[in-house]
Design a protein around this motif. Structure first.
Motif, PDB file in Angstrom:
ATOM      1  N   ALA A   1       0.903  -0.742  -0.051  1.00  0.00           N
ATOM      2  CA  ALA A   1       0.059  -0.087   0.176  1.00  0.00           C
ATOM      3  C   ALA A   1       1.010   1.194  -0.142  1.00  0.00           C
ATOM      4  O   ALA A   1       0.654   1.970  -0.484  1.00  0.00           O
ATOM      5  N   ALA A   2       1.897   1.091   0.369  1.00  0.00           N
ATOM      6  CA  ALA A   2       3.106   1.788   0.968  1.00  0.00           C
ATOM      7  C   ALA A   2       3.077   2.670  -0.896  1.00  0.00           C
ATOM      8  O   ALA A   2       3.783   3.450  -1.349  1.00  0.00           O
ATOM      9  N   GLN A   3       3.559   1.669  -1.072  1.00  0.00           N
ATOM     10  CA  GLN A   3       4.670   1.613  -2.182  1.00  0.00           C
ATOM     11  C   GLN A   3       3.674   2.678  -3.814  1.00  0.00           C
ATOM     12  O   GLN A   3       3.802   2.816  -4.092  1.00  0.00           O
TER      13      GLN A   3
ATOM     14  N   ALA B   1       3.478   6.049  -2.999  1.00  0.00           N
ATOM     15  CA  ALA B   1       4.197   7.015  -3.700  1.00  0.00           C
ATOM     16  C   ALA B   1       3.981   6.545  -4.774  1.00  0.00           C
ATOM     17  O   ALA B   1       5.033   7.740  -5.148  1.00  0.00           O
ATOM     18  N   ARG B   2       3.898   5.852  -5.095  1.00  0.00           N
ATOM     19  CA  ARG B   2       4.262   5.980  -7.088  1.00  0.00           C
ATOM     20  C   ARG B   2       3.198   6.318  -7.820  1.00  0.00           C
ATOM     21  O   ARG B   2       3.180   7.256  -8.910  1.00  0.00           O
ATOM     22  N   GLU B   3       2.010   6.426  -6.650  1.00  0.00           N
ATOM     23  CA  GLU B   3       1.074   7.234  -7.398  1.00  0.00           C
ATOM     24  C   GLU B   3       1.145   8.888  -6.928  1.00  0.00           C
ATOM     25  O   GLU B   3       0.776  10.254  -7.419  1.00  0.00           O
ATOM     26  N   TYR B   4       1.723   9.331  -6.089  1.00  0.00           N
ATOM     27  CA  TYR B   4       2.062  10.993  -4.925  1.00  0.00           C
ATOM     28  C   TYR B   4       4.031  11.455  -5.639  1.00  0.00           C
ATOM     29  O   TYR B   4       3.924  12.360  -5.187  1.00  0.00           O
ATOM     30  N   ALA B   5       4.121  10.539  -6.389  1.00  0.00           N
ATOM     31  CA  ALA B   5       6.038  11.178  -6.624  1.00  0.00           C
ATOM     32  C   ALA B   5       6.629  12.138  -6.655  1.00  0.00           C
ATOM     33  O   ALA B   5       7.221  12.298  -5.748  1.00  0.00           O
TER      34      ALA B   5
ATOM     35  N   THR C   1       6.069  -2.660  16.406  1.00  0.00           N
ATOM     36  CA  THR C   1       7.033  -3.825  15.758  1.00  0.00           C
ATOM     37  C   THR C   1       6.933  -4.097  14.773  1.00  0.00           C
ATOM     38  O   THR C   1       5.671  -4.841  13.991  1.00  0.00           O
ATOM     39  N   GLY C   2       7.454  -4.454  13.784  1.00  0.00           N
ATOM     40  CA  GLY C   2       7.635  -5.442  12.979  1.00  0.00           C
ATOM     41  C   GLY C   2       6.521  -4.494  11.240  1.00  0.00           C
ATOM     42  O   GLY C   2       6.310  -5.274  10.254  1.00  0.00           O
ATOM     43  N   LEU C   3       6.835  -3.074  11.253  1.00  0.00           N
ATOM     44  CA  LEU C   3       6.807  -2.405  10.137  1.00  0.00           C
ATOM     45  C   LEU C   3       7.859  -2.838   9.328  1.00  0.00           C
ATOM     46  O   LEU C   3       8.479  -2.547   9.012  1.00  0.00           O
ATOM     47  N   PRO C   4       6.898  -2.236   7.099  1.00  0.00           N
ATOM     48  CA  PRO C   4       7.941  -2.079   6.691  1.00  0.00           C
ATOM     49  C   PRO C   4       8.863  -0.973   6.475  1.00  0.00           C
ATOM     50  O   PRO C   4       8.251  -0.020   6.731  1.00  0.00           O
TER      51      PRO C   4
ATOM     52  N   MET D   1       5.265   6.551   4.096  1.00  0.00           N
ATOM     53  CA  MET D   1       3.962   5.782   3.938  1.00  0.00           C
ATOM     54  C   MET D   1       3.274   5.258   5.176  1.00  0.00           C
ATOM     55  O   MET D   1       1.487   5.860   5.726  1.00  0.00           O
ATOM     56  N   SER D   2       4.485   4.715   5.951  1.00  0.00           N
ATOM     57  CA  SER D   2       3.785   3.191   6.868  1.00  0.00           C
ATOM     58  C   SER D   2       3.892   4.429   7.649  1.00  0.00           C
ATOM     59  O   SER D   2       2.520   3.883   8.722  1.00  0.00           O
TER      60      SER D   2
END
Ligand SMILES: O=C(O)CCC(=O)C(=O)O
Ligand SMILES: [Fe+2]
Length: 345
Positions: free
Chosen positions: A27-29, A32-36, A80-83, A108-109
């Motif tokens: 979802a973050a990627q 990031a692509r859409e709003y780069a 814990t464990g966020l990308p 984004m995360s």
């Protein structure tokens, strides 16, 4: 003081499993692509982040909602464990600070998590007004009581001198320090209150304390600006709000001096904390808890400790007259402020 002693809170953290983390990363990627091409302060981007936050697992969302609305006695929450995605070297200089698209997954995360707690915002006077700020050691700043230092950072309310401090702040860890000794610690007023006597609490509720503005908010290294005298505790007896900085708060009476010291000792005796690891995100309830960090030794070689910080308010409208485009809070000390004149010092 040499070092903090604390109870490790890692076991109380909320873990994300690999699959949950992978979904957040995707979802973050996508975002990031859409709003780069956009600034991180772009309203459409921030709204899209809030919508995308539905990808967070229900357990995490529930915990965030409860923390937002009720808080907890510790005044902090650990995920814990966020990308964090692939990372560039740790910046050691503002000129080398990455743009958000260099750290898209972590950024984004973190903002998705913050969007459940409130509205992200920043201060024009701090870290260039960035909505997400790099926290890493800076050469020459070792001894400073700021997040670019590497000596022990005293317990503090974030921006406790400011008329609108953040309601919540989060720190996501991208890299640990080499020796894995830099512990982020917190102390919640509800954990501490049972250890304070009624007289001390009474004094902490009196306007007998002033807090020094941090130099970036004064924009003048040699000027000292203090808040008006304020109480350190306000609000409901059983559930007070706290504002204190053990480096920057100055008591104005002997009894205030003693009460401040008792508060500090009680906080140091009930500290919780952990050495943040990559993918850990700690959230501090800035009205209920102070935070600090133990000292560590940086190498300035691109592999140093690296956190990213962001702030949230539960409501933007209450400060709308103070916010400029992109949710950036205006300076509160302007160059003509009488408090900047030598006579006021
Ligand atoms: O480095 C840390 O763990 C905390 C730093 C800090 O107090 C901050 O960035 O507000
Ligand atoms: Fe801080």
């Amino acid at each position: 003081m040499k070092d903090f002693r604390y109870t490790d809170t890692r076991a109380a953290g909320i873990p994300l499993n690999q699959e949950e983390s992978r979904q957040i990363e995707q979802a973050a990627q996508r975002l990031a692509r859409e709003y780069a091409e956009c600034s991180l302060h772009d309203t459409d981007l921030l709204h899209a982040v809030e919508i995308a936050a539905s990808v967070l697992p229900t357990t995490v969302r529930r915990a965030l909602i409860a923390f937002r609305d009720e808080g907890n006695t510790a005044g902090c929450l650990l995920l814990t464990g966020l990308p964090v995605g692939t990372l560039p070297p740790t910046p050691d200089d503002v000129d080398k600070e990455p743009v958000w698209t260099d750290v898209p997954v972590a950024t984004m995360s973190q903002l998705m998590v913050m969007s459940v707690l409130g509205r992200s915002f920043s201060y024009s006077d701090e870290k260039s007004g960035n909505l997400v700020q790099d926290v890493c050691p800076k050469k020459g700043a070792e001894e400073r009581q700021e997040n670019s230092g590497s000596v022990l950072l005293e317990l503090h309310t974030e921006d406790g001198f400011h008329p609108s401090p953040p309601h919540f702040l989060s720190l996501i860890c991208l890299r640990e320090d080499y020796d894995r000794v830099a512990a982020t610690v917190t102390s919640g007023i509800l954990d501490v209150l049972p250890h304070l006597d009624a007289d001390t609490v009474g004094v902490l509720r009196r306007p007998e304390f002033r807090t020094r503005f941090s130099t970036s908010f004064v924009r003048n290294e040699s000027a000292q600006v203090l808040t008006d005298p304020m109480p350190l505790l306000t609000g409901p007896e059983e559930n007070p709000q706290l504002r204190v900085d053990f480096h920057g708060t100055v008591p104005s009476t002997p009894r205030a001096h003693a009460a401040l010291d008792r508060l500090k000792q009680a906080m140091l005796a009930t500290l919780r904390g952990t050495v943040l690891r990559p993918g850990d995100l700690i959230i501090v309830d800035n009205r209920r808890a102070v935070h600090g960090r133990s000292g560590f030794t940086p190498r300035y070689d691109g592999g140093d400790r690296w956190l990213r910080r962001s702030f949230a308010l539960t409501d933007l409208r209450s400060v709308s007259d103070q916010l400029t485009e992109g949710r950036i809070h205006r300076p509160v000390v302007t160059p003509d402020d009488p408090r900047l004149s030598p006579a006021a010092a």
